[in-house]
Enzyme design. Structure first.
Site, PDB file in Angstrom:
ATOM      1  N   LYS A 276       0.885  -1.166   0.000  1.00 34.06           N
ATOM      2  CA  LYS A 276       0.000   0.000   0.000  1.00 34.06           C
ATOM      3  C   LYS A 276       0.922   1.214   0.000  1.00 34.06           C
ATOM      4  O   LYS A 276       1.638   1.454   0.972  1.00 34.06           O
ATOM      5  CB  LYS A 276      -0.890  -0.011   1.247  1.00 34.06           C
ATOM      6  CG  LYS A 276      -1.724   1.249   1.426  1.00 34.06           C
ATOM      7  CD  LYS A 276      -2.708   1.113   2.599  1.00 34.06           C
ATOM      8  CE  LYS A 276      -3.499   2.383   2.822  1.00 34.06           C
ATOM      9  NZ  LYS A 276      -4.514   2.262   3.880  1.00 34.06           N
ATOM     10  N   GLU A 280      -3.557   7.157   1.879  1.00 39.34           N
ATOM     11  CA  GLU A 280      -3.995   7.449   3.250  1.00 39.34           C
ATOM     12  C   GLU A 280      -2.812   7.696   4.181  1.00 39.34           C
ATOM     13  O   GLU A 280      -2.750   7.141   5.274  1.00 39.34           O
ATOM     14  CB  GLU A 280      -4.882   6.311   3.777  1.00 39.34           C
ATOM     15  CG  GLU A 280      -6.095   6.074   2.900  1.00 39.34           C
ATOM     16  CD  GLU A 280      -7.137   5.144   3.498  1.00 39.34           C
ATOM     17  OE1 GLU A 280      -6.746   4.174   4.158  1.00 39.34           O
ATOM     18  OE2 GLU A 280      -8.335   5.402   3.281  1.00 39.34           O
ATOM     19  N   ASP A 359     -14.821   2.376  -1.660  1.00 43.22           N
ATOM     20  CA  ASP A 359     -14.239   1.655  -0.528  1.00 43.22           C
ATOM     21  C   ASP A 359     -15.193   0.628   0.092  1.00 43.22           C
ATOM     22  O   ASP A 359     -15.688   0.851   1.198  1.00 43.22           O
ATOM     23  CB  ASP A 359     -13.811   2.689   0.541  1.00 43.22           C
ATOM     24  CG  ASP A 359     -12.868   2.104   1.578  1.00 43.22           C
ATOM     25  OD1 ASP A 359     -12.419   0.965   1.398  1.00 43.22           O
ATOM     26  OD2 ASP A 359     -12.586   2.797   2.570  1.00 43.22           O
ATOM     27  N   GLU A 387     -16.145  -4.184   7.489  1.00 46.41           N
ATOM     28  CA  GLU A 387     -15.990  -2.822   8.012  1.00 46.41           C
ATOM     29  C   GLU A 387     -17.239  -1.978   7.757  1.00 46.41           C
ATOM     30  O   GLU A 387     -17.687  -1.247   8.645  1.00 46.41           O
ATOM     31  CB  GLU A 387     -14.764  -2.183   7.343  1.00 46.41           C
ATOM     32  CG  GLU A 387     -14.580  -0.725   7.674  1.00 46.41           C
ATOM     33  CD  GLU A 387     -13.404  -0.103   6.920  1.00 46.41           C
ATOM     34  OE1 GLU A 387     -12.719  -0.812   6.147  1.00 46.41           O
ATOM     35  OE2 GLU A 387     -13.173   1.101   7.102  1.00 46.41           O
TER      36      GLU A 387
END
Ligand code: GCV
Length: 676
Positions: A276, A280, A359, A387
């Protein structure tokens, strides 16, 4: 207590008197999967292995290169015997679990051949070395953490505590059971640690932690599962004392080569790295003015001598957006960053692309990158951990949604089969390097998952990776017969009824019609209609007194629709051809707009929220009829979850309905209670 879907006692009901024979009498020491298969038969099932083919009831036939795909197995009957044949031990192991499945589901074993649709069938853990799990809702990590640390308090903030001493939990029995769980569902790759690689988590690629990683790899290897690690892009600085992590720097290149040489000495079949980067707040090649292709290819060279691969995530977007700026559309980010690089990645690089453009929401269209990338290996990414799907409190059997995404039309009509799962195989540089991956959902919970029923999602994900067109209901029935083999068929039927509709139910009381993200910020469970509305993450719904939704059309909006192939672009550009469940993802609509269901937008919002809540009320009632037939702890745990789910659905229903009533001033046409 430990609950798994293949409980040994239940399996024995179907296999207890069988005697097994291996047609390869001498198994070579390095065939660890073959040795494991014998252990599975002998120690796990408690069945006999004979040297005399005539005495056997089940025969494993090694047939070298009979099948084109090394994972293919064939089960058939020869007189009273059942034969499982395959090229290698791994396919026989798959065949062995398949035979158990067939029997427990009362399906024929007369002639059954199976070949996986995808080469990479992967589960990614977001486990951290202090035992916490980012977006984990099933207790602490099964890999890391102290023996007595079983919980994982999730407040939406995932720093890593300093670990003194050994971070590995070292619970081999648990890992063997987990590896069996994965392998029996067809999973063949696992990534051990969180993609946000924080604190000492960076050190997993070096000693002394590497030894613990190698131990885990040894267990997974026996079940045909390759192990991967997520890495921190800045490792050269943190671990190599370099001043840069620039992928074109000679020192950085040799740092990664050395790291890989060491890893492969310990773990010769190590899968590779999951990355990643520039996402973010995580570091990445952009810091040095380099492209993601340059970054990924540098790592790819380091693992190439050992047949490793680099899985590079496309979840790259500006997470410091300004809500006042209406030009930026987060949905376009992965496409904008990666489409121009198509054809530039090495053939051992695989882009891991979230199924939708934002997402893992309850409803999203397929990411436009699928089909647009023509010369790049791809993995479609999902999130089993839930999530945004109820944190394993709310029942949410998500397989129908994932199946829809895997089979969604790309509009790339030049292909024989334009569905996403097929297109990624055809457009990949190397068909060995394509597939599906999902964030895992297990932890130290005695049920493996938070809500025991959530384990069906892990099983279902594996089964769908293997057979992309398998029906979600069939997979659910399979899981139920293996998990609840001992209960009355009527009990299984009731659980089936609850679970099979649960994904739609959750979507009904959640953010309406694809608009997404009305969740409590950072934590992501529970309703907060405006939680993300003025926030930097770029996830807005733009509701005002006239209407709601994000205009992503080419004509008047962000232009996101034009990223699709013409057929799909035209479909989404037009409100009349956009499916209702995605209509607010693509259009800003007036509350009075009539949808395809014949109702106005505002009435649809009300109807869905009332119905969603009522469905959960019914689930609870249905579940309560099962109290005497089910294992008590499982019954009680699901009951507790359903009660919490009912509260959650109530808050969603009332807050969403009240919010839109206040915005629109329109009453419910059925006069149901909406709070003022
Ligand atoms: C691992 C979402 C989650 C993050 C996660 C991220 C990702 O934004 O909220 O917790 O980080 O996705 O997929 O990298």
């Amino acid at each position: 207590m430990d609950v798994t879907w293949v409980d040994k006692n239940n399996v024995l009901l179907f296999m207890g008197n069988d005697v097994f024979y291996f047609d390869q009498a001498e198994i070579e020491g390095h065939d660890v999967v073959g040795l494991r298969l014998r252990t599975e038969v002998n120690d796990w099932l408690g069945c006999k292995i004979t040297d005399d083919r005539q005495q056997a009831t089940i025969i494993f036939d090694y047939c070298q290169s009979k099948f084109e795909n090394n994972d293919t197995y064939h089960i058939y009957q020869e007189g009273t015997r059942t034969i499982i044949e395959g090229n290698q031990s791994k396919s026989l192991l798959y065949g062995f679990y398949a035979l158990i499945r067939l029997r427990m589901n009362h399906q024929s074993e007369a002639d059954y051949t199976s070949t996986p649709d995808q080469s990479i069938r992967m589960v990614d853990h977001w486990d951290q070395i202090d035992g916490s799990v980012e977006r984990g809702y099933a207790g602490a990590s099964i890999f890391f953490g102290a023996l007595d640390k079983l919980d994982n308090p999730d407040r939406g903030d995932f720093g890593v505590e300093k670990v003194d001493g050994d971070p590995f939990r070292r619970n081999p029995e648990k890992i063997v059971t987990y590896a069996r769980l994965l392998s029996s569902a067809g999973i063949n790759a696992i990534s051990l640690n969180n993609v946000n690689v924080r604190g000492q988590g960076t050190n997993l690629i070096v000693e002394p932690y590497l030894t613990g990683v190698a131990e885990l790899a040894t267990t997974f290897r026996e079940f045909g599962i390759k192990l991967f690690l997520a890495i921190n892009w800045e490792s050269p600085k943190h671990l190599g004392n370099l001043t840069t992590s620039d992928p074109l720097d000679a020192g950085v290149i040799s740092f990664w080569k050395d790291i890989c040489r060491n890893i492969y000495q310990k773990i010769p079949d190590f899968g590779g790295f999951l990355v990643k980067a520039d996402s973010e707040g995580e570091p990445g090649p952009y810091q040095y003015g380099r492209t993601h292709a340059e970054g990924a290819n540098m790592l790819a060279q380091a693992v190439a001598p050992y047949q490793g691969i680099i899985i590079w995530r496309t979840f790259v977007y500006n997470s410091k957006q300004d809500w006042r700026d209406r030009h930026t559309d987060r949905a376009k980010a992965a496409f904008d960053n990666f489409k121009p690089l198509d054809g530039q990645f090495a053939d051992n690089v695989v882009l891991q692309i979230k199924f939708g453009p934002i997402d893992f929401q309850t409803a999203e269209p397929l990411s436009p990158l699928f089909g647009a990338l023509k010369k790049t290996n791809q993995i479609m990414e999902f999130e089993i951990s839930a999530e945004y799907l109820g944190h394993q409190i709310d029942v949410n059997y998500a397989v129908p949604q994932w199946r829809q995404m895997m089979n969604a039309a790309t509009g790339q009509t030049q292909f024989k089969d334009e569905r996403a799962g097929q297109v990624i195989r055809e457009t990949s540089l190397n068909s060995k390097n394509t597939g599906f991956a999902a964030v895992g959902n297990v932890g130290m919970s005695p049920y493996w998952t938070g809500n025991p029923l959530a384990l069906a999602n892990l099983y279902g994900f594996g089964r769908l990776c293997w057979d992309n067109q398998a029906a979600a209901d069939d997979i659910l029935n399979e899981w139920l017969s293996q998990t609840f083999a001992e209960v009355q068929p009527a009990t299984r039927k009731t659980i089936f009824e609850i679970m099979s509709s649960s994904n739609e139910t959750y979507r009904m009381y959640n953010a309406p019609l694809g608009v997404g993200f009305m969740v409590v910020p950072h934590f992501h469970y529970g309703v907060s209609v405006n939680g993300y509305e003025y926030d930097r993450w770029g996830t807005y719904h733009f509701a005002d007194r006239n209407g709601v939704g994000v205009d992503r059309t080419q004509a008047t909006g962000s232009g996101f629709t034009e990223l699709y192939a013409p057929k799909i672009a035209a479909q989404y550009e037009n409100v009349k051809t956009t499916p209702d469940e995605l209509v607010l993802f693509f259009h800003h609509l007036s509350y009075q707009q009539v949808l395809q269901n014949g109702q106005t937008l505002i009435q649809t919002i009300y109807n869905q929220h009332f119905e969603g809540y009522e469905r959960v009320e019914n689930y609870l009632k249905q579940w309560q009829t099962l109290s005497t037939d089910l294992n008590k702890p499982v019954y009680e745990k699901v009951l507790q979850c359903l009660k919490l789910q009912l509260q959650n659905a109530l808050e969603w229903r009332d807050q969403v309905n009240t919010y839109f009533y206040r915005m629109s001033g329109v009453k419910d046409d059925q006069g149901r209670k909406i709070y003022r």
